[in-house]
Design a protein around this motif. Structure first.
Motif, PDB file in Angstrom:
ATOM      1  N   PRO A   1       0.798  -1.232   0.000  1.00 25.67           N
ATOM      2  CA  PRO A   1       0.000   0.000   0.000  1.00 25.67           C
ATOM      3  C   PRO A   1       0.828   1.279   0.000  1.00 25.67           C
ATOM      4  CG  PRO A   1       0.037  -0.949   2.193  1.00 25.67           C
ATOM      5  CD  PRO A   1       0.719  -1.939   1.286  1.00 25.67           C
ATOM      6  N   GLN A   2       2.148   1.181  -0.046  1.00 31.10           N
ATOM      7  CA  GLN A   2       3.049   2.338  -0.061  1.00 31.10           C
ATOM      8  C   GLN A   2       2.898   3.163   1.227  1.00 31.10           C
ATOM      9  OE1 GLN A   2       3.265   4.307  -4.041  1.00 31.10           O
ATOM     10  NE2 GLN A   2       1.722   2.765  -4.637  1.00 31.10           N
ATOM     11  N   VAL A   3       2.944   2.428   2.350  1.00 29.51           N
ATOM     12  CA  VAL A   3       2.850   3.058   3.670  1.00 29.51           C
ATOM     13  C   VAL A   3       4.132   2.853   4.465  1.00 29.51           C
ATOM     14  CG1 VAL A   3       1.621   3.029   5.885  1.00 29.51           C
ATOM     15  CG2 VAL A   3       0.342   2.846   3.739  1.00 29.51           C
ATOM     16  N   ASN A   4       4.740   1.653   4.377  1.00 32.16           N
ATOM     17  CA  ASN A   4       5.897   1.303   5.200  1.00 32.16           C
ATOM     18  C   ASN A   4       7.084   0.889   4.334  1.00 32.16           C
ATOM     19  OD1 ASN A   4       4.497   1.463   7.828  1.00 32.16           O
ATOM     20  ND2 ASN A   4       3.366  -0.318   7.066  1.00 32.16           N
ATOM     21  N   LEU A   5       8.296   1.306   4.747  1.00 27.17           N
ATOM     22  CA  LEU A   5       9.502   0.915   4.028  1.00 27.17           C
ATOM     23  C   LEU A   5       9.697  -0.600   3.992  1.00 27.17           C
ATOM     24  CD1 LEU A   5      12.079   3.599   5.226  1.00 27.17           C
ATOM     25  CD2 LEU A   5      11.353   3.205   2.872  1.00 27.17           C
ATOM     26  N   SER A   6       9.125  -1.301   4.957  1.00 27.27           N
ATOM     27  CA  SER A   6       9.283  -2.755   4.997  1.00 27.27           C
ATOM     28  C   SER A   6       8.683  -3.434   3.772  1.00 27.27           C
ATOM     29  CB  SER A   6       8.632  -3.317   6.268  1.00 27.27           C
ATOM     30  OG  SER A   6       7.265  -2.924   6.347  1.00 27.27           O
ATOM     31  N   GLU A   7       7.730  -2.807   3.099  1.00 30.64           N
ATOM     32  CA  GLU A   7       7.089  -3.416   1.939  1.00 30.64           C
ATOM     33  C   GLU A   7       8.102  -3.710   0.832  1.00 30.64           C
ATOM     34  OE1 GLU A   7       4.104  -0.671   0.671  1.00 30.64           O
ATOM     35  OE2 GLU A   7       3.394  -0.318   2.717  1.00 30.64           O
ATOM     36  N   ALA A   8       8.950  -2.732   0.530  1.00 30.93           N
ATOM     37  CA  ALA A   8       9.855  -2.857  -0.612  1.00 30.93           C
ATOM     38  C   ALA A   8      11.255  -3.300  -0.227  1.00 30.93           C
ATOM     39  CB  ALA A   8       9.927  -1.525  -1.360  1.00 30.93           C
ATOM     40  N   LEU A   9      11.717  -2.953   0.980  1.00 32.24           N
ATOM     41  CA  LEU A   9      13.103  -3.214   1.332  1.00 32.24           C
ATOM     42  C   LEU A   9      13.353  -4.648   1.776  1.00 32.24           C
ATOM     43  CD1 LEU A   9      14.271   0.066   3.115  1.00 32.24           C
ATOM     44  CD2 LEU A   9      14.335  -0.561   0.695  1.00 32.24           C
ATOM     45  N   ASN A  10      12.300  -5.449   1.968  1.00 31.68           N
ATOM     46  CA  ASN A  10      12.529  -6.836   2.385  1.00 31.68           C
ATOM     47  C   ASN A  10      13.181  -7.662   1.280  1.00 31.68           C
ATOM     48  OD1 ASN A  10      10.425  -7.221   0.591  1.00 31.68           O
ATOM     49  ND2 ASN A  10       9.119  -8.359   1.998  1.00 31.68           N
TER      50      ASN A  10
END
Length: 709
Positions: free
Chosen positions: A71-80
C-alpha cells in the motif's frame, strides 16, 4: 535542466545455489535487458554512477517495485527484497518500524538508530543518530538506495549503513494521479499526486491519508503526509531543488508487546496495561529544505544544502500508575523539537591520460537539534504531575573528503576520511529531585580505503576497509540506571567499529546479474540495555562484538515474460566478551558467543514474476517467498521468536483509455496463514517481547492517472 534520473530497474543480490542462494531485484518489465540489471546510484561516491560500477555493496528498489510491493505506507514493503538490511513491521504505528543493517540498529525499541536516513539530499536522521521512517512518502519515491559497508561511514554518525530516498522524476506533461488501497482491519489509504515539468523547471506534489483499526485492540492509527518538490534550472550552470515534507499523525494507539504465553494463547490480544494507561502517540512534523548545485566547469561542481524543521510529539506510555517517581517521570512525554542544518560540498575531476582519471569530493556538514522535553505522570491516560522538564541540545560538526583515482586503466583506489564531533547538552528545569543537567561530547576520525578492479566489462571486484562510530542517542543518554540515581548518563561512550568488505558484481549474461559481498565487522564499546523496568531503559557499554556474513543477490530475465529475483543474507552476529545484564537480584552474566538480540542471522527473498507481452499485455503476476531467521529477544538468549517463512501472491492489471491510465493490484500476504512474531521488543523489562505479525490478509489497490495534453 540536469536532474537526477533513475534508470529503469535495480538489482539486489544473490543466487539460488544448492537451495540456499538467491537473488534480489527491483523493477519489473523493462524494454531493455540491460536496464533490468542496472540503475543510477549516488550514495557510494556521492556522484552519479551505475550501480554496477559503484565499488561498494549498494542495492536499489525502483518506482515499479514500490508500486507492486504494497500500500506504499511502510519501508518494509519494498526493502525486504534487499540483502543486508532487515526492516520489521511491528503492526504498531506508535513505535515505527525496526530497521537494521548488518546487525546495527537492532537494539532500537522505537525509532531508527544505527542507520542513516536521507531524503532528497536532506537528512531524516537527527545529529544524535535517531531517525523516523514514518516521514518517508513512498507514493512519490522514485527509488531507494541502501548503501552498506565501509563507504557508508563517510556519511557520519551511523555504523550500519545509509538509506537514501529520492522523489521520482517530474512528469513530462501535466499529470494527475489518484490512488486508493484497502485491506482488512479497517486499513484504507487515499492519495493524490500532481506532477509536471517544462524545459526550465519541474514540480511534484503528493498528499495522502492512511488509517487502520489495527489487528489488535488499541492499535488503530491515522496518518496524513505531504511531499512536494520544486526544481528549476536557474541558469545553464545552476540547478535548485526545494523540498517540503509534512507528517500529521494525530493518533496512534500502542497495544504493547506480549509475553510468550500470551502470544501463543491469542496473538490478537492487547497488553491490559496499555489500555488502562491509554498508551498512544501523536506527532506532527514539518520540514523545508533546499539543495543548490552549481557547475563552475565541466570538471568542478559545488553543492550546498540548507534545511529546517519542527517536530511536536505527545507520547503516553504504559508505565503503571503506582510506579515509583524515579521510574515514572516519563510516563507521559511531550517533545517540542526544532532542528536545522547546512552543508557544502565540492566535487572536482581530472584526467591523467586517456585511460586514467580521478575524482575528489570534500565538504562540511553542520546539524543542530533543540528540544523541550517534559515528562508527566500518566494517570490512566490523563496527564498528571510534572516530573521532568529539560532543554536538550545536540549538534554535529563534520568534515569529509574522498578521492577516487585510477592507478592503472582498470584499477581504482578510493580513499577518504570523515572527522566528526557530536555534542550533547541538557539543562534541567525541574529541580525537585536535584539538578540533572549535564553534557557529553564525542569525537571521531574515520578513514576509509578501497580498491576496485574492472577485470572485464562484465565483472567488477572490490575491497573496502574503514572505521565507523555510533554515538548514543539522546533517549539512550537520558537515564542512568535506577540504582545509580538520575541525570544524564555521561558515562556512556560511543561505540567504535572496524569494517572490512570484499565483493563481486558479475553480469553473467545480458539478462543476468550476480552480486556477492562478504563482510567482517568488529565493534568495541557496543551499546546495550543496562536495566529496563517501569517502562524506562538505561544503557551501558559492553566489550567487543563481531558481525560476519555474506550477502548474495541474483536477478535474471528468463525469456521474454519471466523474471526471477533472489537475495540471501547469512550473518554471524555475536557478543565477543562476557558482561553482566541487569542489576541487583536480577543481574545475569551474558557469556561470550551469545547472539545480539533482534538480529536474524538468515534472511531470504525470492520472487518469480510473469508479465506476458502479447495476448495478456497489461497483466503481471508473481509469487514471493520471504524467510526470516530466529530473533532472540534479549542478551541472555533465553527466548526467541521462531524463524518464519511466508508466501505472498500478487496480480496486477493495467489499461489505457484515452488520456487515462488505470492500474489495479491484488496482493495476498502470508498466503499460508503462518502464525509468527513479526518483531520483538529487545530486552523488555516485563518479558513482553513479542509483537504478532498479521495472519493471511489481502490488499486491493486502484490507481487512475490522467495526462493533460
Amino acid at each position: 535542466m540536469r536532474i537526477p534520473i533513475a534508470a529503469a530497474s535495480a538489482p539486489s543480490l544473490a543466487v539460488l545455489i544448492a537451495a540456499a542462494l538467491a537473488s534480489s531485484g527491483d523493477a519489473w518489465a523493462q524494454d531493455s535487458p540491460e536496464a533490468t540489471l542496472d540503475t543510477v546510484v549516488i550514495s557510494a561516491q556521492r556522484s552519479r554512477q551505475s550501480s554496477f560500477d559503484a565499488p561498494a555493496a549498494i542495492s536499489t528498489v525502483t518506482r515499479e517495485t514500490i508500486e507492486l510491493a504494497g500500500p506504499q505506507v511502510n519501508l518494509s514493503e519494498a526493502l525486504n527484497r534487499l540483502p543486508g538490511i532487515t526492516v520489521l513491521n511491528r503492526q504498531n504505528y506508535a513505535q515505527d518500524l525496526q530497521m537494521s543493517i548488518r546487525g546495527f540498529g537492532s537494539r532500537a525499541t522505537f525509532g531508527i538508530r544505527g542507520v542513516r536516513l536521507i531524503v532528497d539530499g536532506i537528512p531524516a536522521t537527527m545529529p544524535d543518530g535517531q531517525g523516523q521512517a514514518s516521514t518517508v512518502v513512498l507514493s512519490s519515491a522514485g527509488r531507494i538506495e541502501v548503501l552498506r559497508g565501509p563507504l557508508a561511514q563517510l556519511y557520519g554518525n551511523a555504523a550500519g549503513g545509509v538509506v537514501q530516498v529520492f522523489t521520482e522524476d517530474d512528469a513530462l506533461r501535466p499529470t494527475a494521479t489518484f490512488s486508493t488501497s484497502a485491506g482488512p482491519y479497517g486499513q484504507m489509504r487515499l492519495g493524490t499526486k500532481f506532477s509536471t515539468s517544462t524545459p526550465g523547471w519541474g514540480l511534484t506534489v503528493d498528499g495522502s491519508h492512511f488509517r487502520t483499526d489495527g489487528y489488535r485492540p488499541h492499535s488503530d492509527a491515522q496518518r496524513g503526509q505531504l511531499n512536494a518538490r520544486w526544481q528549476a534550472a536557474l541558469t545553464p550552470q545552476t540547478d535548485l531543488r526545494v523540498v517540503l515534507n509534512a507528517l500529521d499523525q494525530p493518533i496512534s494507539h500502542d497495544p504493547g508487546g506480549l509475553t510468550r504465553a500470551a502470544w501463543e494463547a491469542d496473538p490478537r490480544q492487547t497488553q491490559p496495561g496499555a489500555i488502562a494507561q491509554d498508551a498512544r502517540k501523536s506527532v506532527r512534523q514539518q520540514q523545508l529544505g533546499a539543495v543548490l548545485e552549481h557547475r563552475l566547469s565541466e570538471r568542478t561542481e559545488l553543492t550546498g544544502r540548507v534545511y529546517a524543521g519542527a517536530r511536536d510529539l505527545d507520547n503516553a506510555l504504559s508505565i503503571p500508575r503506582d510506579a515509583p517517581p524515579q521510574e515514572a517521570n516519563g510516563g507521559m512525554v511531550q517533545l517540542d523539537r526544532v532542528y536545522q542544518g547546512a552543508a557544502f560540498q565540492v566535487t572536482h575531476s581530472g584526467r591523467m591520460d586517456a585511460d586514467r582519471g580521478w575524482r575528489m569530493t570534500a565538504g562540511i556538514e553542520i546539524d543542530r537539534m533543540r528540544e523541550v522535553r517534559k515528562g508527566f505522570r500518566n494517570e490512566a491516560g490523563v496527564q498528571g504531575d510534572l516530573r521532568r522538564d529539560q532543554r536538550d541540545t545536540v549538534s554535529n560538526r563534520d568534515a569529509f573528503a574522498q578521492l577516487a583515482i585510477d592507478v592503472v586503466a582498470d584499477w581504482t583506489v578510493t580513499a577518504g576520511a570523515r572527522a566528526s564531533r557530536v555534542s550533547f547538552r541538557s539543562a534541567d528545569r525541574f529541580l525537585g529531585n536535584g539538578d540533572d543537567s549535564g553534557s557529553a561530547e564525542y569525537d571521531a576520525l574515520n578513514p576509509v580505503l578501497g580498491i576496485a578492479w574492472r577485470t572485464t566489462p562484465a565483472l567488477n571486484l572490490y575491497a573496502n576497509f574503514g572505521r565507523g562510530f555510533e554515538t548514543p542517542t539522546f533517549s539512550e543518554l537520558a537515564y542512568r540506571s535506577v540504582d545509580s540515581g538520575s541525570g544524564l548518563n555521561t558515562e556512556l561512550n560511543a561505540s567504535r567499529s572496524r569494517h572490512a568488505e570484499v565483493g563481486m558484481k558479475w553480469k553473467l549474461s545480458p539478462t543476468q546479474r550476480l552480486d556477492v559481498a562478504l563482510f567482517d565487522i568488529r565493534t568495541s564499546d557496543e551499546i546495550v540495555v543496562a536495566d529496563s523496568r517501569g517502562g524506562r531503559s538505561s544503557y551501558k557499554n559492553v566489550g567487543r562484538t563481531t558481525r560476519r556474513g555474506v550477502e548474495f543477490s541474483h536477478t535474471a530475465k528468463l525469456g521474454e515474460s519471466v523474471q526471477s529475483t533472489v537475495s540471501l543474507s547469512a550473518m554471524r552476529v555475536r557478543f565477543a566478551d562476557p558482561f553482566v545484564s541487569g542489576s541487583g537480584a536480577s543481574a545475569v552474566t551474558v557469556p561470550a558467543g551469545n547472539r545480539i538480540p533482534g538480529t536474524p542471522e538468515r534472511t531470504l527473498f525470492a520472487e518469480l514474476a510473469w508479465a506476458p507481452k502479447h495476448a495478456w499485455s497489461g497483466f503481471n503476476a508473481a509469487v514471493e517467498v520471504v524467510h526470516r531467521g530466529k530473533l532472540y529477544v534479549n542478551d541472555v538468549n533465553d527466548d526467541a521468536a521462531p524463524a518464519a517463512t511466508v508466501v505472498n501472491l500478487r496480480a496486477a492489471l493495467s489499461q489505457q483509455v484515452g488520456h487515462w491510465h488505470f492500474s489495479e493490484l491484488l496482493r495476498i500476504e502470508n498466503a499460508g496463514d503462518r502464525k509468527y512474531a513479526g518483531s520483538v521488543i529487545v530486552n523488555d523489562g516485563n518479558d513482553r517481547y513479542f509483537e504478532p505479525a498479521l495472519p493471511r490478509h489481502w490488499l486491493l489497490g486502484v490507481t487512475a492517472r490522467y495526462e493533460f495534453r
